[in-house]
Design a protein around this motif. Structure first.
Motif, PDB file in Angstrom:
ATOM      1  N   GLN A  86     -74.583   8.367 -36.737  1.00 45.93           N
ATOM      2  CA  GLN A  86     -74.928   7.410 -35.692  1.00 45.93           C
ATOM      3  C   GLN A  86     -75.242   6.033 -36.255  1.00 45.93           C
ATOM      4  O   GLN A  86     -75.918   5.891 -37.269  1.00 45.93           O
ATOM      5  CB  GLN A  86     -76.110   7.937 -34.883  1.00 45.93           C
ATOM      6  CG  GLN A  86     -75.786   9.218 -34.126  1.00 45.93           C
ATOM      7  CD  GLN A  86     -76.914   9.678 -33.231  1.00 45.93           C
ATOM      8  OE1 GLN A  86     -77.828   8.929 -32.926  1.00 45.93           O
ATOM      9  NE2 GLN A  86     -76.849  10.912 -32.786  1.00 45.93           N
ATOM     10  N   SER A  87     -74.719   5.020 -35.565  1.00 43.90           N
ATOM     11  CA  SER A  87     -74.974   3.628 -35.927  1.00 43.90           C
ATOM     12  C   SER A  87     -74.745   2.772 -34.699  1.00 43.90           C
ATOM     13  O   SER A  87     -74.267   3.250 -33.661  1.00 43.90           O
ATOM     14  CB  SER A  87     -74.053   3.175 -37.069  1.00 43.90           C
ATOM     15  OG  SER A  87     -72.694   3.258 -36.662  1.00 43.90           O
ATOM     16  N   GLY A  89     -72.428   0.450 -33.357  1.00 43.75           N
ATOM     17  CA  GLY A  89     -71.053   0.094 -33.654  1.00 43.75           C
ATOM     18  C   GLY A  89     -70.704  -1.380 -33.595  1.00 43.75           C
ATOM     19  O   GLY A  89     -69.990  -1.883 -34.470  1.00 43.75           O
ATOM     20  N   ARG A 128     -68.125  -4.464 -39.069  1.00 46.97           N
ATOM     21  CA  ARG A 128     -68.795  -3.781 -37.964  1.00 46.97           C
ATOM     22  C   ARG A 128     -68.912  -2.288 -38.270  1.00 46.97           C
ATOM     23  O   ARG A 128     -67.972  -1.668 -38.764  1.00 46.97           O
ATOM     24  CB  ARG A 128     -68.026  -3.988 -36.669  1.00 46.97           C
ATOM     25  CG  ARG A 128     -68.109  -5.410 -36.120  1.00 46.97           C
ATOM     26  CD  ARG A 128     -67.433  -5.509 -34.778  1.00 46.97           C
ATOM     27  NE  ARG A 128     -67.492  -6.858 -34.240  1.00 46.97           N
ATOM     28  CZ  ARG A 128     -66.996  -7.218 -33.057  1.00 46.97           C
ATOM     29  NH1 ARG A 128     -66.387  -6.308 -32.301  1.00 46.97           N
ATOM     30  NH2 ARG A 128     -67.100  -8.461 -32.640  1.00 46.97           N
ATOM     31  N   GLY A 130     -68.841   0.151 -36.337  1.00 43.24           N
ATOM     32  CA  GLY A 130     -67.880   0.955 -35.595  1.00 43.24           C
ATOM     33  C   GLY A 130     -66.537   1.083 -36.281  1.00 43.24           C
ATOM     34  O   GLY A 130     -65.730   1.947 -35.922  1.00 43.24           O
ATOM     35  N   ARG A 137     -70.346   5.634 -42.404  1.00 43.54           N
ATOM     36  CA  ARG A 137     -71.396   5.591 -41.370  1.00 43.54           C
ATOM     37  C   ARG A 137     -72.544   6.533 -41.715  1.00 43.54           C
ATOM     38  O   ARG A 137     -73.701   6.219 -41.439  1.00 43.54           O
ATOM     39  CB  ARG A 137     -70.817   5.923 -39.997  1.00 43.54           C
ATOM     40  CG  ARG A 137     -69.960   4.836 -39.399  1.00 43.54           C
ATOM     41  CD  ARG A 137     -69.758   5.054 -37.896  1.00 43.54           C
ATOM     42  NE  ARG A 137     -69.196   6.360 -37.601  1.00 43.54           N
ATOM     43  CZ  ARG A 137     -67.887   6.625 -37.576  1.00 43.54           C
ATOM     44  NH1 ARG A 137     -67.009   5.669 -37.854  1.00 43.54           N
ATOM     45  NH2 ARG A 137     -67.442   7.832 -37.296  1.00 43.54           N
TER      46      ARG A 137
END
Length: 230
Positions: A86-87, A89, A128, A130, A137
């Protein structure tokens, strides 16, 4: 460091954990193993305060934290990296890290230390999140958690969907973290080989109960596989 006693928890009327007890030894890596649906994620969500237990207790450094809010547990030294890399994006790698570092007394130094643990992120600071690979990630998610200066880092399925070469890097990083004075890691995994290689102790969950526990190391693999068949 962490002691879970007779913990019961679930969702609504559905009880998932049926009296789970386990202990993380001082300055070590402990693994919680089990198939999907065994209760692993429910256990760590209860430990970090995302869901409320219906019975039992959670002791962290001798303090019962069962009734504390998640941010209070973070302040005590808990950090949680959920599964799924999870990040944020739309934000860059650097902006993701600064979200945690900004406002902390040693924020800039902690950010640099996190990047030193994951040097592969340094060329990606302006990209980025995402657009990063799953492995990148995951490294970003762990680096972000380290900026909170945890004494217990909880990693939920850190190898899920990760290419083998990155799995090896993450394992090496976990071992480095565990070697730090005062640092502990709780590793939640289905990947038996990876978990036992990294962990000093393990517990196997099956249908919301601890079916087996013991010392880590690759020699424990057969006992773990047998316990996971229960």
């Amino acid at each position: 460091m962490l002691e879970v006693k007779e913990l019961k928890a679930g969702y609504g009327r559905t009880e998932v954990l049926h009296g789970v007890s386990l202990t993380i030894p001082d300055e070590s890596v402990a693994a919680v193993l089990g198939h999907n649906g065994a209760g692993k994620t429910t256990l760590v969500r209860a430990v970090v305060g995302i869901i409320k237990p219906t019975a039992g207790s959670i002791l962290f450094n001798g303090e019962d934290i069962s009734r504390l809010r998640p941010h209070q547990r973070v302040a005590r030294g808990l950090a949680y990296v959920p599964q799924g890399q999870q990040s944020f994006g739309p934000l860059t790698t650097l902006e993701n890290l600064r979200l945690v570092a900004d406002g902390r007394r040693r924020g800039a130094a902690l950010l640099d230390e996190a990047l030193d643990m994951f040097p592969a992120l340094k060329p990606l600071l302006s990209r980025r999140a995402g657009l990063l690979s799953g492995g990148q990630r995951q490294q970003l998610a762990i680096a972000r958690a380290l900026i909170t200066e945890p004494s217990l880092l909880i990693l939920d399925e850190p190898t899920e969907g990760i290419q083998p070469n990155v799995v090896a890097e993450i394992e090496q990083t976990i071992m480095k973290l565990a070697a730090r004075p005062g640092m502990h890691v709780l590793l939640v995994e289905q990947h038996i080989g990876f978990a036992l290689q990294a962990a000093h102790a393990y517990s196997v969950l099956a249908a919301g109960r601890v079916s087996s526990s013991g010392d880590g190391g690759t020699g424990a693999a057969e006992s773990v596989r047998s316990a996971m068949l229960i």
